[in-house]
Design an enzyme around this catalytic site. Structure first.
Site, PDB file in Angstrom:
ATOM      1  N   HIS A 145       0.872  -1.181   0.000  1.00 38.37           N
ATOM      2  CA  HIS A 145       0.000   0.000   0.000  1.00 38.37           C
ATOM      3  C   HIS A 145       0.911   1.234   0.000  1.00 38.37           C
ATOM      4  CE1 HIS A 145      -4.222   1.557   1.276  1.00 38.37           C
ATOM      5  NE2 HIS A 145      -3.502   2.618   0.962  1.00 38.37           N
TER       6      HIS A 145
ATOM      7  N   TYR B   8     -15.293   5.332  -4.001  1.00 41.29           N
ATOM      8  CA  TYR B   8     -15.577   6.600  -3.311  1.00 41.29           C
ATOM      9  C   TYR B   8     -16.544   7.475  -4.090  1.00 41.29           C
ATOM     10  CZ  TYR B   8     -11.902   5.416  -0.092  1.00 41.29           C
ATOM     11  OH  TYR B   8     -11.172   4.766   0.870  1.00 41.29           O
TER      12      TYR B   8
ATOM     13  N   GLU C 243     -12.711  -0.765   0.490  1.00 45.80           N
ATOM     14  CA  GLU C 243     -12.713   0.601   1.053  1.00 45.80           C
ATOM     15  C   GLU C 243     -13.949   1.326   0.564  1.00 45.80           C
ATOM     16  OE1 GLU C 243      -9.292   3.126   0.306  1.00 45.80           O
ATOM     17  OE2 GLU C 243      -7.911   1.475   0.760  1.00 45.80           O
TER      18      GLU C 243
HETATM   19  O1  IFM Z   1      -6.476   7.181   2.133  1.00 46.08           O
HETATM   20  C1  IFM Z   1      -6.709   6.559   0.915  1.00 46.08           C
HETATM   21  C2  IFM Z   1      -6.202   5.124   0.929  1.00 46.08           C
HETATM   22  O2  IFM Z   1      -4.860   5.065   1.250  1.00 46.08           O
HETATM   23  C3  IFM Z   1      -6.392   4.501  -0.415  1.00 46.08           C
HETATM   24  N1  IFM Z   1      -7.733   4.665  -0.891  1.00 46.08           N
HETATM   25  C4  IFM Z   1      -8.341   5.960  -0.812  1.00 46.08           C
HETATM   26  C5  IFM Z   1      -8.177   6.533   0.575  1.00 46.08           C
HETATM   27  C6  IFM Z   1      -8.841   7.918   0.650  1.00 46.08           C
HETATM   28  O3  IFM Z   1      -8.244   8.785  -0.250  1.00 46.08           O
END
Ligand code: IFM
Length: 460
Positions: free
Chosen positions: A127, A303, A360
């Site tokens: 990451h 997102y 996420e």
């Molecule tokens: O904080 C980041 C993460 O490291 C990877 N995906 C998106 C998140 C929000 O920008």
């Protein structure tokens, strides 16, 4: 027995649905000089004036390296069944040619703590915190890195493999390549599109090699990759805008989805791309077979979406992004949950039948502490709407196995430093005091009920 009225008000998730939260090493650990850790590209980048807001660095971050017992306890209180975190490569390979035996010790302690509370780990191997010595040798744009990554992945499998049921080879290779080597907004901060596409290819290749190795080692557990997918919509029905949306889609999504899931790069884009960056001669025979190794699941980070128009400026993409006027989060990202539903449907219709995880999803908001509490109703609305979309997908037969909120804690949001807060738990960076936000208690109820209310307030 659950009354019919309650059944009607709540959308139940399937038994065994995995609720989780996610973090990443550089964003929360701190302790950058402890345990023999070497420098990462983010140490370098964040120290370069003008790269990160207010010169913030990950030196201390959430001090999770020391405070992990408290953070794991908090997760147990939240009720999550799984915790997604990443491994810091520079803790294991601090400098060229040197492997540190203690490099995984922190993660072993963390795994023990998670085990104590019966929280399943989901481990991301990479990451974004690449050892600086590897970047000095060309980083992801040098094919040699694939061997170094494999060495790291093998060490991780050998050391932690018997305790990890879910492995993620990479988090968001689009960001690592395009933001890091093309747009220069992330470490290492280069603006060179040829290197960006080389980097993307080597990230994908290293993913495929790691999956192959994982199978050869006969480890239990599942392995997959996490992509950040941002569906592209045309701003109008004008064919030029529709074409622009298709180019944007290839750039943001298909350049990664297609090779992994179909074994091909999107042919429609190759001619245009080669005009801008030269021949794709870094793609060698057999690479796409490696990249398209069967995976056990696909991780989706969602997102927002993008809305684009054609813009004839002679650039690679020739698109311009349009603001819709809809609500945006503190990142300026439009809140548009139905794009998540559309995306999940598309993935299963056009690409794959492997199980999906939302690895996420979350929102930044300008949270403040009032009387010891943080009232983050925008985040609750955001999460609620996205869970409704996820639920609809499942209800229609979609194979979605789990959902991880980004993020457990407020943390270092890359080039935005500590100015953007994504956490379910507020972090006071001066004192390192943690305060669960309203969304924490809301998500706790969602998990306990394995359901979301038809309206967000029903889980409060
Ligand atoms: O904080 C980041 C993460 O490291 C990877 N995906 C998106 C998140 C929000 O920008």
């Amino acid at each position: 027995m659950v009354s019919t009225a309650i059944q009607h008000r709540y959308r139940k998730f399937p038994d065994g649905f995995v609720w989780g939260t996610a973090t990443a090493s550089y964003q929360i650990e701190g302790a950058v000089s402890e345990g023999g850790r070497g420098a990462s590209i983010w140490d370098t980048f964040s120290r370069t004036p003008g790269k990160v807001v207010s010169g913030h660095t990950g030196d201390v971050a959430c001090d999770h390296f020391h405070r992990y017992p408290e953070d794991v306890r908090r997760m147990a209180d939240l009720g999550v069944q799984s915790y997604r975190f990443s491994l810091a490569w520079p803790r294991v390979y601090p400098e060229k040619g040197r492997k540190q035996r203690e490099g995984f010790d922190f993660y072993k302690r963390l795994l023990d703590e998670l085990h104590h509370y019966n929280i399943q780990p989901a481990v991301t191997i990479y990451h974004w915190d690449l050892p600086q010595w590897l970047e000095d040798a060309g980083g992801w744009s040098n094919r040699e890195i694939v061997n170094h990554y494999l060495e790291f992945a093998e060490a991780a499998f050998l050391t932690l493999g018997d305790q990890v049921p879910l492995w993620i080879t990479h988090n968001e290779p689009w960001c690592a390549s395009m933001l890091g080597y093309g747009l220069g907004e992330h470490a290492p901060g280069l603006k060179d599109w040829r290197r960006a596409y080389r980097a993307a290819h080597h990230l994908l290749l290293s993913h495929g090699e790691a999956v192959r190795l994982f199978r050869q080692m006969g480890l239990g557990g599942d392995i997959g990759i996490t992509l950040n997918l941002t569906p592209a919509y045309a701003a109008s029905g004008d064919p030029a805008d529709v074409e622009a949306a298709s180019r944007q889609d290839i750039f943001a999504n298909r350049w990664f989805l297609d090779p992994i899931l179909t074994g091909r790069y999107p042919s429609a884009f190759i001619e245009r791309l080669e005009k801008h960056i030269g021949p794709l001669d870094f793609v060698q025979d057999g690479d796409l077979r490696t990249i398209s190794q069967p995976i056990d699941f696909l991780g989706v980070n969602f997102y927002s979406r993008s809305v684009v128009q054609h813009h004839a400026d002679g650039s690679l993409l020739e698109v311009c992004h349009v603001q819709t006027g809809n609500k945006v989060t503190d990142m300026g990202w439009e809140v548009y949950p139905s794009a998540l539903y559309d995306l999940l449907k598309r993935l299963q219709a056009a690409y794959t039948q492997v199980p999906l995880y939302i690895t996420e999803n979350g929102a930044a908001s300008p949270d403040v502490v009032v009387g010891g509490q943080v009232h983050d109703s925008d985040r609750i609305e955001y999460l609620h709407a996205h869970l409704q979309a996820a639920h609809q997908f499942i209800e229609e037969g979609g194979d979605l196995r789990g959902y991880y909120v980004w993020s457990l804690l407020d943390n270092f949001e890359w080039s935005f430093g500590y100015t953007k807060r994504f956490g379910l738990v507020y972090v006071d960076y001066d004192s390192q005091v943690r305060i669960p936000k309203d969304s924490f208690y809301w998500y706790q109820r969602v998990i306990a009920e394995n359901a979301v209310g038809r309206a967000a307030h029903e889980n409060r």
